[in-house]
Motif scaffolding. Structure first.
Motif, mmCIF file in Angstrom:
data_model
loop_
_atom_site.group_PDB
_atom_site.id
_atom_site.type_symbol
_atom_site.label_atom_id
_atom_site.label_comp_id
_atom_site.label_asym_id
_atom_site.label_seq_id
_atom_site.Cartn_x
_atom_site.Cartn_y
_atom_site.Cartn_z
ATOM 1 N N LEU A 158 3.420 -15.376 -12.280
ATOM 2 C CA LEU A 158 2.319 -14.667 -11.622
ATOM 3 C C LEU A 158 1.281 -14.311 -12.663
ATOM 4 O O LEU A 158 1.584 -13.597 -13.624
ATOM 5 C CB LEU A 158 2.838 -13.403 -10.932
ATOM 6 N N HIS A 159 0.074 -14.820 -12.475
ATOM 7 C CA HIS A 159 -1.013 -14.507 -13.390
ATOM 8 C C HIS A 159 -1.990 -13.582 -12.685
ATOM 9 O O HIS A 159 -2.327 -13.809 -11.524
ATOM 10 C CB HIS A 159 -1.723 -15.793 -13.839
ATOM 11 N N ILE A 160 -2.425 -12.548 -13.381
ATOM 12 C CA ILE A 160 -3.336 -11.578 -12.787
ATOM 13 C C ILE A 160 -4.571 -11.464 -13.678
ATOM 14 O O ILE A 160 -4.466 -11.164 -14.871
ATOM 15 C CB ILE A 160 -2.689 -10.184 -12.638
ATOM 16 N N VAL A 203 2.151 -2.770 -20.280
ATOM 17 C CA VAL A 203 1.123 -1.731 -20.310
ATOM 18 C C VAL A 203 -0.126 -2.365 -20.881
ATOM 19 O O VAL A 203 -0.088 -2.950 -21.972
ATOM 20 C CB VAL A 203 1.558 -0.534 -21.182
ATOM 21 N N THR A 204 -1.234 -2.258 -20.158
ATOM 22 C CA THR A 204 -2.440 -2.951 -20.582
ATOM 23 C C THR A 204 -3.677 -2.229 -20.090
ATOM 24 O O THR A 204 -3.595 -1.323 -19.261
ATOM 25 C CB THR A 204 -2.416 -4.412 -20.087
ATOM 26 N N GLN A 205 -4.800 -2.625 -20.611
ATOM 27 C CA GLN A 205 -6.068 -1.998 -20.254
ATOM 28 C C GLN A 205 -6.659 -2.639 -19.010
ATOM 29 O O GLN A 205 -6.424 -3.825 -18.725
ATOM 30 C CB GLN A 205 -7.074 -2.180 -21.409
ATOM 31 N N MET A 206 -7.425 -1.877 -18.290
ATOM 32 C CA MET A 206 -8.178 -2.390 -17.152
ATOM 33 C C MET A 206 -9.078 -3.537 -17.600
ATOM 34 O O MET A 206 -9.640 -3.486 -18.708
ATOM 35 C CB MET A 206 -9.048 -1.252 -16.610
ATOM 36 N N GLY A 207 -9.165 -4.575 -16.788
ATOM 37 C CA GLY A 207 -10.028 -5.705 -17.106
ATOM 38 C C GLY A 207 -9.324 -6.843 -17.820
ATOM 39 O O GLY A 207 -9.852 -7.967 -17.880
ATOM 40 N N ASN A 208 -8.128 -6.573 -18.359
ATOM 41 C CA ASN A 208 -7.386 -7.634 -19.053
ATOM 42 C C ASN A 208 -6.764 -8.614 -18.068
ATOM 43 O O ASN A 208 -6.647 -8.340 -16.868
ATOM 44 C CB ASN A 208 -6.293 -7.018 -19.931
ATOM 45 N N ASP A 209 -6.329 -9.762 -18.607
ATOM 46 C CA ASP A 209 -5.579 -10.761 -17.845
ATOM 47 C C ASP A 209 -4.156 -10.792 -18.383
ATOM 48 O O ASP A 209 -3.959 -10.801 -19.605
ATOM 49 C CB ASP A 209 -6.190 -12.155 -18.033
ATOM 50 N N LYS A 210 -3.183 -10.822 -17.471
ATOM 51 C CA LYS A 210 -1.781 -10.836 -17.903
ATOM 52 C C LYS A 210 -0.957 -11.737 -16.998
ATOM 53 O O LYS A 210 -1.327 -12.012 -15.861
ATOM 54 C CB LYS A 210 -1.175 -9.418 -17.850
ATOM 55 N N SER A 211 0.198 -12.171 -17.537
ATOM 56 C CA SER A 211 1.123 -13.004 -16.767
ATOM 57 C C SER A 211 2.518 -12.415 -16.773
ATOM 58 O O SER A 211 2.933 -11.794 -17.754
ATOM 59 C CB SER A 211 1.183 -14.414 -17.359
ATOM 60 N N ILE A 212 3.223 -12.627 -15.679
ATOM 61 C CA ILE A 212 4.632 -12.255 -15.556
ATOM 62 C C ILE A 212 5.396 -13.533 -15.239
ATOM 63 O O ILE A 212 4.967 -14.321 -14.385
ATOM 64 C CB ILE A 212 4.872 -11.235 -14.423
ATOM 65 N N LYS A 213 6.523 -13.712 -15.939
ATOM 66 C CA LYS A 213 7.298 -14.933 -15.727
ATOM 67 C C LYS A 213 8.578 -14.644 -14.949
ATOM 68 O O LYS A 213 9.151 -13.560 -15.072
ATOM 69 C CB LYS A 213 7.648 -15.568 -17.073
ATOM 70 N N PHE A 254 16.938 -10.586 -5.810
ATOM 71 C CA PHE A 254 15.816 -10.032 -6.564
ATOM 72 C C PHE A 254 16.114 -9.920 -8.047
ATOM 73 O O PHE A 254 17.251 -9.684 -8.458
ATOM 74 C CB PHE A 254 15.480 -8.633 -6.030
ATOM 75 N N GLY A 255 15.054 -10.057 -8.847
ATOM 76 C CA GLY A 255 15.120 -9.710 -10.259
ATOM 77 C C GLY A 255 15.019 -8.199 -10.421
ATOM 78 O O GLY A 255 14.908 -7.463 -9.432
ATOM 79 N N ASP A 256 15.024 -7.733 -11.659
ATOM 80 C CA ASP A 256 14.988 -6.297 -11.921
ATOM 81 C C ASP A 256 13.576 -5.729 -12.041
ATOM 82 O O ASP A 256 13.406 -4.547 -12.329
ATOM 83 C CB ASP A 256 15.793 -5.963 -13.178
ATOM 84 N N GLY A 257 12.581 -6.551 -11.839
ATOM 85 C CA GLY A 257 11.223 -6.055 -11.758
ATOM 86 C C GLY A 257 10.474 -6.005 -13.073
ATOM 87 O O GLY A 257 11.070 -5.959 -14.153
ATOM 88 N N THR A 258 9.163 -6.022 -12.963
ATOM 89 C CA THR A 258 8.255 -5.810 -14.095
ATOM 90 C C THR A 258 7.378 -4.627 -13.738
ATOM 91 O O THR A 258 6.653 -4.669 -12.751
ATOM 92 C CB THR A 258 7.386 -7.049 -14.346
ATOM 93 N N ARG A 259 7.468 -3.582 -14.549
ATOM 94 C CA ARG A 259 6.656 -2.393 -14.287
ATOM 95 C C ARG A 259 5.328 -2.554 -14.995
ATOM 96 O O ARG A 259 5.278 -2.570 -16.226
ATOM 97 C CB ARG A 259 7.371 -1.129 -14.763
ATOM 98 N N LEU A 260 4.263 -2.697 -14.211
ATOM 99 C CA LEU A 260 2.919 -2.910 -14.751
ATOM 100 C C LEU A 260 2.145 -1.607 -14.685
ATOM 101 O O LEU A 260 2.028 -1.003 -13.612
ATOM 102 C CB LEU A 260 2.191 -3.989 -13.936
ATOM 103 N N SER A 261 1.666 -1.170 -15.823
ATOM 104 C CA SER A 261 0.876 0.062 -15.899
ATOM 105 C C SER A 261 -0.495 -0.266 -16.463
ATOM 106 O O SER A 261 -0.585 -0.852 -17.550
ATOM 107 C CB SER A 261 1.560 1.096 -16.795
ATOM 108 N N ILE A 262 -1.535 0.116 -15.738
ATOM 109 C CA ILE A 262 -2.907 -0.155 -16.169
ATOM 110 C C ILE A 262 -3.512 1.158 -16.672
ATOM 111 O O ILE A 262 -3.523 2.163 -15.963
ATOM 112 C CB ILE A 262 -3.753 -0.708 -15.013
ATOM 113 N N LEU A 263 -4.022 1.099 -17.893
ATOM 114 C CA LEU A 263 -4.602 2.307 -18.491
ATOM 115 C C LEU A 263 -6.103 2.364 -18.226
ATOM 116 O O LEU A 263 -6.763 1.327 -18.119
ATOM 117 C CB LEU A 263 -4.331 2.328 -19.995
#
Lengths: 112, 112
Positions: free
Chosen positions: A76-78, A12-22, A103-112
């Protein structure tokens, strides 16, 4: 024991941030993938790497950058996250082309 | 050309009944047709797959029927159980590539 593992499970992160999923797989597979599943459960491939080489790059904004340090990992870097990036991101792997994808079990990404 | 059309969108079946999910494709280049089962909070898991040189494949209670001339394939779940309640996806793969095109998913509910 987990074959394809992703971290984090929730992001869960704010709009405009940079994040990575491994993503890591211990199946000895040569090919790894990133998929996006939207709120309607539609699954769409984003990227695929075979032996650390990019082989599929669907129409994905260049804010998304995959990186494969070795065959067993695909991260994956966003950059500059947007509201529309909210989704579940799945990593997958397969032995080679046209073989079952795991498949893996997923990463649920929520942008606030 | 790349689409895989899946129906129905949702399905309710009584315990012990037969669940049938259908998929249709346009591109005759596809040569691998897997079905995936997805439970909430989990990644899709391969259930059963078929190649176009075979008209039917059975694994336990799950059967794929494949009609090459009609460009259709279907999943039959015999003796459906409440534990089968999940979302099911069909997919189609291109030969020699690493790309699956997924159907839109069918949410199955099996009533006890």
């Amino acid at each position: 024991d987990t074959a394809v593992s992703q971290t984090p499970k929730y992001l869960v992160t704010q709009m405009g941030n940079d994040k990575s999923i491994k993503c890591e797989q211990n199946l000895g597979h040569d090919t790894m993938y990133w998929y996006k599943q939207d709120s309607k459960k539609f699954l769409k491939i984003m990227f695929s790497y075979n032996n650390k080489e990019l082989i599929i790059n669907e129409t994905v904004p260049n804010r998304f950058s995959p990186k494969s340090p070795d065959k067993a990992h695909l991260n994956l870097h966003i950059n500059s996250l947007e509201l529309g990036d909210s989704a579940v991101y799945f990593c997958a792997s397969s032995l080679n082309s046209n073989q079952p994808q795991h498949f893996g079990d997923g990463t649920r990404l929520s942008i606030l | 050309q790349q689409q895989v059309k899946q129906s129905p969108q949702s399905l309710i079946v009584q315990k012990g009944g037969i669940s049938i999910i259908n998929c249709a494709y346009e591109n005759t280049a596809f040569d691998y047709f897997p079905w995936y089962q997805q439970f909430p909070g989990k990644g899709p898991a391969l259930l059963i797959a078929i190649r176009p040189d075979v008209s039917e494949k059975k694994e336990g209670r799950f059967t794929i029927s494949f009609n090459k001339s009609a460009k259709q394939f279907s999943l039959h779940i015999m003796d459906s159980q409440p534990g089968d309640s999940a979302t099911y996806f069909c997919a189609a793969g291109y030969p020699g590539t690493y790309k699956y095109i997924f159907g839109t998913g069918t949410r199955l509910k099996v009533l006890a």
